[in-house]
Design an enzyme around this catalytic site. Structure first.
Site: not given
Ligand code: NAP
Length: 482
Positions: A148, A172-174, A226, A247-248, A281, A382
């Site tokens: 998101w 599949k967006p957030a 994440s 990309e975590l 991130c 983080e």
């Molecule tokens: P997240 O909780 O990992 O969620 C990311 C996406 O994955 C969401 O669409 C989420 O949907 C989905 N997801 C969650 N559990 C899942 C599962 N078991 N199976 C499939 N999809 C699943 O991360 P976030 O809180 O949205 O974003 C923040 C994180 O992204 C931070 O750690 C940040 O550092 C990282 N990030 C990294 C980069 C990069 O380029 N390295 C860029 C931007 C952000 P739901 O919310 O519906 O679970």
């Protein structure tokens, strides 16, 4: 605007009929309902992407590029509308949302051109009547799962190169920011991209993710999110050996050496720390400042931090909007309280910001913390919030040791005016993206991605195309001689 899923060119609700709300994080106001899809919806989207694949691959790279350029042009034409929508569902200041739309469009434009340069090769063979051909072909049906914090750019970084290479995609967006994704879907139709090439489904992340990784039609998944979820997806990808880009998360060190231009360092610190309320991130998570200039740097930083305006992202002059949800604010609070309990001093902020009536309680004051130590949560987790913790170091070796002491390896920053040191430190940092005298290294031309538990794969630059192509080798025999 549309609020439904896009499957095979049709706007549809979830097969179950279920919906979920999208709320404005600044006010808690519900702004839309979107489908809460599951595995069957994902399957339908994968089928639509498969049906569209042949026709899309048969188009020339030039034809695909024209459509992608049209999509980018539409994004820029509607920049203001898309930015207002993004601020509404995500909370970031409007100026940042405008910037993100421009940044997101740049990935589509860049990929459109890179798609024209997916050259093959002819390699000299060891037999006179043979030739060795190398082809670069689209991987096929691809999928992406996005976070998101950058609701448009994290999608276009994947969608642009996938489409340019001749792949189709399921997005599949957030759940917090589906509207920006759906708006991109609308524009893809308006741009003339054929039905089924872009599919968007919102809903149950686990069910959708499971379908994407168990369905053998999906050849590649690109995930931004994440580290915890990235690991889960990697385990599930083992079923079909689905290709992955991950990309975590990150935990960027920001090092200020005593020969640095302190004003430039403060400017860089502000750019990387407080953009998007610290929810990026590549956000600086730990400030390491050399002894001799520690007090001077802290003084200058505090002066600027205290001038930041907190408020609703849509209000004029606001620098820091709300955090995305309650859990995000609680995490920041817990890290600040833990740091205080273990001896750190709060120099600015340190708690929630109580705004005028009508606003939610998800705002956190821009915060500066003096003297964080190894054992504090903020040194490992983080933060994803507007908190800048600082500590002193004495030597270059110590700075590098502290900086590299992390499971993450996404981005790192340092400021120095010594050319030799610049090269040594850049080489010594175990991070995929280095801002050397630069607080804003992200740009479309450069390879973006991490090391260690920040994942693998690169987005941006010429490198991204290899994430969406297979390399095929043709051994051509019987060439003979004249
Ligand atoms: P997240 O909780 O990992 O969620 C990311 C996406 O994955 C969401 O669409 C989420 O949907 C989905 N997801 C969650 N559990 C899942 C599962 N078991 N199976 C499939 N999809 C699943 O991360 P976030 O809180 O949205 O974003 C923040 C994180 O992204 C931070 O750690 C940040 O550092 C990282 N990030 C990294 C980069 C990069 O380029 N390295 C860029 C931007 C952000 P739901 O919310 O519906 O679970």
């Amino acid at each position: 605007m549309q609020t439904r899923n896009l499957i095979g060119g049709q706007w549809v609700g979830a097969l179950s009929g279920r919906e979920e709300p999208v709320n404005d994080p600044a006010t808690d106001e519900q702004i839309a309902m979107v489908p809460h899809g599951g595995s069957l919806d994902a399957r339908a989207a994968i089928e639509a992407a498969y049906d569209a694949l042949g026709g899309w691959q048969q188009r020339t790279a030039n034809e695909r590029a024209k459509l992608l350029h049209r999509l980018a042009a539409l994004m820029l034409e509607r920049q203001e509308r898309l930015a207002v929508l993004m601020t509404r569902e995500q909370g970031k200041p409007l100026a940042e949302s405008r910037g993100e739309i421009g940044y997101a469009a740049s990935f589509i434009e860049w990929a459109a051109e890179e798609g024209k340069r997916l050259y093959g090769e002819i390699i000299p063979a060891s037999h006179a009547d043979k030739r060795i051909l190398v082809l670069r072909q689209p991987v096929g049906v691809t999928a992406c799962i996005t976070p998101w914090n950058f609701p448009a750019a994290m999608i276009t970084r994947k969608l642009g190169p996938a489409l340019a290479a001749g792949c189709t995609m399921v997005v599949k967006p957030a759940p917090q920011t589906p509207l920006s994704a759906i708006a991109l879907g609308e524009l893809s139709i308006e741009a003339g991209i054929p039905a089924g090439v872009v599919n968007i489904i919102t809903g149950d992340a686990e069910a959708i993710g499971d379908e994407l990784l168990s369905n053998p039609v999906v050849r590649k998944l690109s995930f931004t999110g994440s580290t915890g979820v990235g690991k889960l997806l990697m385990a599930k990808a083992a079923q079909n050996l689905t290709r992955l880009s991950l990309e975590l998360g990150g935990h960027a060190p920001f090092i200020v050496f005593d020969d640095a231009d302190l004003d430039a360092a403060v400017q860089g610190a502000m750019a990387t720390k407080f953009r998007n309320m610290g929810q990026t991130c590549i956000c600086a998570n730990r400030f390491l400042v050399q002894d001799r200039i520690y007090d001077a740097f802290v003084g200058k930083l505090l002066e600027v931090v205290k001038g930041l305006k907190v408020g609703r992202g849509s209000d004029a002059g606001v620098h820091v909007g709300p955090l995305i949800n309650d859990a995000a604010v609680q995490k920041v609070e817990a890290q600040v309280e833990d740091a205080k309990a273990k001896g750190a001093r709060v120099l600015a902020g340190g708690c929630r910001w109580a705004g005028p009536a009508g606003l939610s309680n998800r705002f956190f004051q821009p915060t500066v913390i003096d003297g964080f130590t190894d054992d504090m949560l903020i040194n490992r987790q983080e933060t994803f919030g507007p908190v800048a913790p600082l500590r002193r170091f004495t030597t270059e070796g110590e700075a590098l040791r502290l900086a590299n002491d992390s499971i993450y390896g996404l981005s790192a920053y340092f400021y120095t005016r010594d050319a030799g040191r610049l090269m040594r430190v850049a080489e010594g940092l175990e991070y995929g993206i280095i801002g050397a005298n630069d607080g804003g290294p992200s740009t479309v031309q450069a390879p973006f991605g991490g090391m260690k538990q920040s994942g693998f794969g690169r987005e941006g630059g010429k490198y991204v195309m290899s994430e969406y192509v297979e390399i095929k080798y043709v051994s051509w025999g019987g060439v003979g001689s004249a």
